[in-house]
Motif scaffolding. Structure first.
Motif, PDB file in Angstrom:
ATOM      1  N   VAL A   4       0.836  -1.204   0.000  1.00  0.00           N
ATOM      2  CA  VAL A   4       0.000   0.000   0.000  1.00  0.00           C
ATOM      3  C   VAL A   4       0.868   1.251   0.000  1.00  0.00           C
ATOM      4  CG1 VAL A   4      -1.696   1.340   1.317  1.00  0.00           C
ATOM      5  CG2 VAL A   4      -1.996  -1.125   1.051  1.00  0.00           C
ATOM      6  N   GLN A   5       1.944   1.226   0.787  1.00  0.00           N
ATOM      7  CA  GLN A   5       2.865   2.366   0.799  1.00  0.00           C
ATOM      8  C   GLN A   5       3.498   2.563  -0.583  1.00  0.00           C
ATOM      9  OE1 GLN A   5       5.566   2.549   4.280  1.00  0.00           O
ATOM     10  NE2 GLN A   5       4.433   0.798   5.097  1.00  0.00           N
ATOM     11  N   MET A   6       3.913   1.472  -1.209  1.00  0.00           N
ATOM     12  CA  MET A   6       4.569   1.557  -2.514  1.00  0.00           C
ATOM     13  C   MET A   6       3.612   2.061  -3.593  1.00  0.00           C
ATOM     14  SD  MET A   6       6.891  -1.929  -2.493  1.00  0.00           S
ATOM     15  CE  MET A   6       8.277  -2.104  -1.351  1.00  0.00           C
ATOM     16  N   ILE A   7       2.363   1.609  -3.536  1.00  0.00           N
ATOM     17  CA  ILE A   7       1.365   2.087  -4.497  1.00  0.00           C
ATOM     18  C   ILE A   7       1.066   3.560  -4.255  1.00  0.00           C
ATOM     19  CG2 ILE A   7      -1.053   1.857  -5.225  1.00  0.00           C
ATOM     20  CD1 ILE A   7      -0.761  -1.181  -4.604  1.00  0.00           C
ATOM     21  N   SER A   8       0.953   3.943  -2.987  1.00  0.00           N
ATOM     22  CA  SER A   8       0.685   5.343  -2.643  1.00  0.00           C
ATOM     23  C   SER A   8       1.782   6.266  -3.145  1.00  0.00           C
ATOM     24  CB  SER A   8       0.528   5.488  -1.123  1.00  0.00           C
ATOM     25  OG  SER A   8       0.302   6.830  -0.753  1.00  0.00           O
ATOM     26  N   CYS A   9       3.027   5.779  -3.092  1.00  0.00           N
ATOM     27  CA  CYS A   9       4.179   6.599  -3.505  1.00  0.00           C
ATOM     28  C   CYS A   9       4.462   6.511  -5.004  1.00  0.00           C
ATOM     29  CB  CYS A   9       5.423   6.167  -2.739  1.00  0.00           C
ATOM     30  SG  CYS A   9       5.363   6.503  -0.985  1.00  0.00           S
ATOM     31  N   GLY A  10       3.749   5.638  -5.714  1.00  0.00           N
ATOM     32  CA  GLY A  10       3.968   5.517  -7.143  1.00  0.00           C
ATOM     33  C   GLY A  10       5.022   4.503  -7.532  1.00  0.00           C
ATOM     34  N   ASP A  11       5.566   3.755  -6.566  1.00  0.00           N
ATOM     35  CA  ASP A  11       6.534   2.700  -6.899  1.00  0.00           C
ATOM     36  C   ASP A  11       5.866   1.594  -7.715  1.00  0.00           C
ATOM     37  OD1 ASP A  11       8.257   4.135  -5.351  1.00  0.00           O
ATOM     38  OD2 ASP A  11       8.367   2.703  -3.705  1.00  0.00           O
ATOM     39  N   LEU A  12       4.614   1.297  -7.374  1.00  0.00           N
ATOM     40  CA  LEU A  12       3.826   0.288  -8.069  1.00  0.00           C
ATOM     41  C   LEU A  12       2.519   0.918  -8.519  1.00  0.00           C
ATOM     42  CD1 LEU A  12       4.358  -2.659  -5.552  1.00  0.00           C
ATOM     43  CD2 LEU A  12       5.360  -2.494  -7.836  1.00  0.00           C
ATOM     44  N   GLU A  13       1.992   0.415  -9.631  1.00  0.00           N
ATOM     45  CA  GLU A  13       0.791   1.043 -10.187  1.00  0.00           C
ATOM     46  C   GLU A  13      -0.475   0.648  -9.447  1.00  0.00           C
ATOM     47  OE1 GLU A  13      -1.614   1.419 -14.454  1.00  0.00           O
ATOM     48  OE2 GLU A  13       0.318   0.391 -14.350  1.00  0.00           O
ATOM     49  N   ASN A  14      -0.630  -0.646  -9.164  1.00  0.00           N
ATOM     50  CA  ASN A  14      -1.850  -1.130  -8.525  1.00  0.00           C
ATOM     51  C   ASN A  14      -1.568  -2.485  -7.881  1.00  0.00           C
ATOM     52  OD1 ASN A  14      -1.935  -3.067 -10.658  1.00  0.00           O
ATOM     53  ND2 ASN A  14      -3.051  -1.589 -11.941  1.00  0.00           N
ATOM     54  N   ILE A  15      -2.602  -3.061  -7.253  1.00  0.00           N
ATOM     55  CA  ILE A  15      -2.388  -4.289  -6.494  1.00  0.00           C
ATOM     56  C   ILE A  15      -2.129  -5.481  -7.415  1.00  0.00           C
ATOM     57  CG2 ILE A  15      -4.828  -4.959  -6.296  1.00  0.00           C
ATOM     58  CD1 ILE A  15      -2.044  -5.256  -3.610  1.00  0.00           C
TER      59      ILE A  15
END
Length: 484
Positions: free
Chosen positions: A435-446
């Motif tokens: 969730v942190q990585m998605i929030s920061c833009g590291d990952l696009e979605n789950i």
């Protein structure tokens, strides 16, 4: 390379785990680990919430010494337990533990005022005597009236770190106070137990930034610069996010002290059948629902090991169980007698004796009884999910500590006759970090995140082996536990 820290606290321990995305793979490192346990004061059971917060601070100090100067941070813990905060921002009382027996008759007492069917229609949440609804119903009414805010445990820890009051959605749904139609706290249920909507904070979605750690805390203890992100703070919600399933034909089993078994849905399922079978519709991250059933899990073997007169490891108990003839002793894992017995060994033996079975006596026999019974319970649950959802589950993903129990994984594959995909163990911390990585833009979605998990961690598949007398065993088990 952005650094992220998951604060992941369970009933027996907590830890801070850092995570980074490096060359398309997630790398984890445990920074700090600490103990957690229920403490007894007079007649009640409590959590030592102040010590938990102190341990978080200690862990962040270690992170800073290890070279983490800047990071994001998220918190997940168990569900349902709460903290009362007064108008000065101070904790008002000790934090009751969900295993405390004060709620033993709470469901019956509530049912005198409102039908439990109506509560289920409103909330879609299964009935467990320790749900927050029932805990608050037996709490001292004068103390409740004086509370400025009622915060679940991770929300309180967020408050201590940032000064902000939040009510994270995945955890808030476990209270059995959220209305599944209005997506808000249900006014009728709040009135029923004598609390007000304003005593609960604004509902927060996972992925939303809360605030930075309070500057005074950071300066006083020399902590990293932390941007605090609201993750799926119910540990099961985080664990499900860490399941590496990439299609809609899988079920998940979060295997730890509890076994949480279900499927991820876009919509809740609330009807007479799900009520009768006691299924729950907990809110998940990213507009999903965790349609699942709570099953008494490895708590059973944890207590057996604690009650044994000789010291023995879980590994050795499992090896002993491997040598025992299967399906001699069966129990209803969800029977209330196993929730918190004085002695789990005697409780299992008494259950087998009452039901006309052979009685397990050795550690290996007791362990085999538990593993066989859990696997049969998983099959029963999967069959119910198939009927209710219209799915045909093709694989079962097991995550959490139960992944390490290879015997239980293989028995489960044999009994359910579908592949059991085991791993990763650290799914809860992973879900927190994702969730942190998605929030920061590291990952696009789950979906992308789950594909990255498959690349990053060792995952083992257990293929089912046919058992000659399985149908007879399963029929005997159903006769023992009933259809609900």
């Amino acid at each position: 390379m952005k650094k992220h820290i998951a604060i992941d606290i369970g009933a027996s321990s907590g830890r801070l785990i850092s995570g980074i995305l490096n060359d398309g793979k997630i790398e984890l490192e445990e920074i700090y680990r600490f103990d957690n346990k229920i403490t007894k004061k007079e007649a009640n059971d409590f959590w030592d919430i102040d010590t938990l917060f102190d341990e978080i601070i200690t862990g962040l100090k270690v992170a800073k010494k290890n070279g983490i100067d800047e990071c994001t941070l998220g918190i997940d813990t168990w569900a349902v337990d709460y903290v009362l905060v007064d108008y000065e921002g101070n904790r008002m009382q000790e934090v009751y533990a969900y295993r405390d027996d004060r709620t033993e008759k709470a469901i019956l007492n509530i049912a005198k005022k409102i039908s439990i069917e109506e509560i289920y229609e409103k909330t879609g949440i299964q009935f467990l005597q320790f749900n927050t609804l029932f805990q608050l119903s037996v709490h001292d009414k004068d103390e409740l009236k004086k509370a400025h805010k009622i915060l679940l445990v991770p929300d309180y820890l967020y408050y201590r770190l940032t000064g902000e009051f939040i009510s994270e959605k995945t955890n808030a749904s476990t209270t059995q106070l959220l209305n599944i139609s209005t997506k808000e706290y249900d006014q009728d249920l709040l009135k029923l137990i004598g609390v007000k909507r304003e005593q609960f904070a604004t509902l927060f979605d996972p992925g939303k930034v809360v605030k930075k750690v309070i500057p005074n805390l950071r300066d006083q203890y020399d902590l990293p610069q932390c941007e605090v992100i609201c993750v799926a703070s119910h540990d099961t919600a985080s664990a499900v996010l860490g399941v590496p399933g990439t299609n809609n034909k899988f079920a998940y089993l979060c295997s730890g002290t509890w076994s949480l078994m279900g499927v991820e849905m876009a919509h809740p399922i609330v009807n007479a059948q799900t009520y009768a079978k006691n299924y729950t519709n907990e809110w998940g991250a990213y507009n999903t629902y965790r349609f699942l059933k709570n099953i008494m899990g490895l708590w059973l073997i944890q207590e057996v090991r604690r009650n044994l007169k000789t010291e023995i490891s879980f590994t050795d108990l499992t090896k002993e169980a491997e040598r025992i003839t299967p399906f001699q002793f069966l129990i209803n894992c969800n029977d209330a007698c196993f929730l918190r017995p004085e002695n789990m060994i005697k409780e299992i033996q008494n259950y087998c004796r009452r039901t006309g079975q052979l009685v397990p006596s050795t550690g290996g026999e007791l362990a085999r009884c538990i593993f066989d019974s859990l696997a049969l319970t998983y099959r029963k649950t999967l069959e119910e999910i198939n009927v209710i959802t219209g799915y045909s589950i093709e694989s079962l993903h097991v995550v959490g500590g139960g992944v390490k129990n290879e015997l239980l994984c293989q028995i489960t594959a044999n009994v359910t006759q579908i592949p059991v995909v085991a791993g990763p163990i650290e799914s809860t911390a992973l879900g927190n970090l994702l969730v942190q990585m998605i929030s920061c833009g590291d990952l696009e979605n789950i979906l992308e995140a789950r594909k990255v998990i498959i690349k990053s961690f060792a995952i083992k598949t257990y293929q089912p082996i046919k058992i000659k007398n399985l149908d007879e065993v399963y029929k005997r088990f159903i006769q023992l536990v009933g259809t609900n």
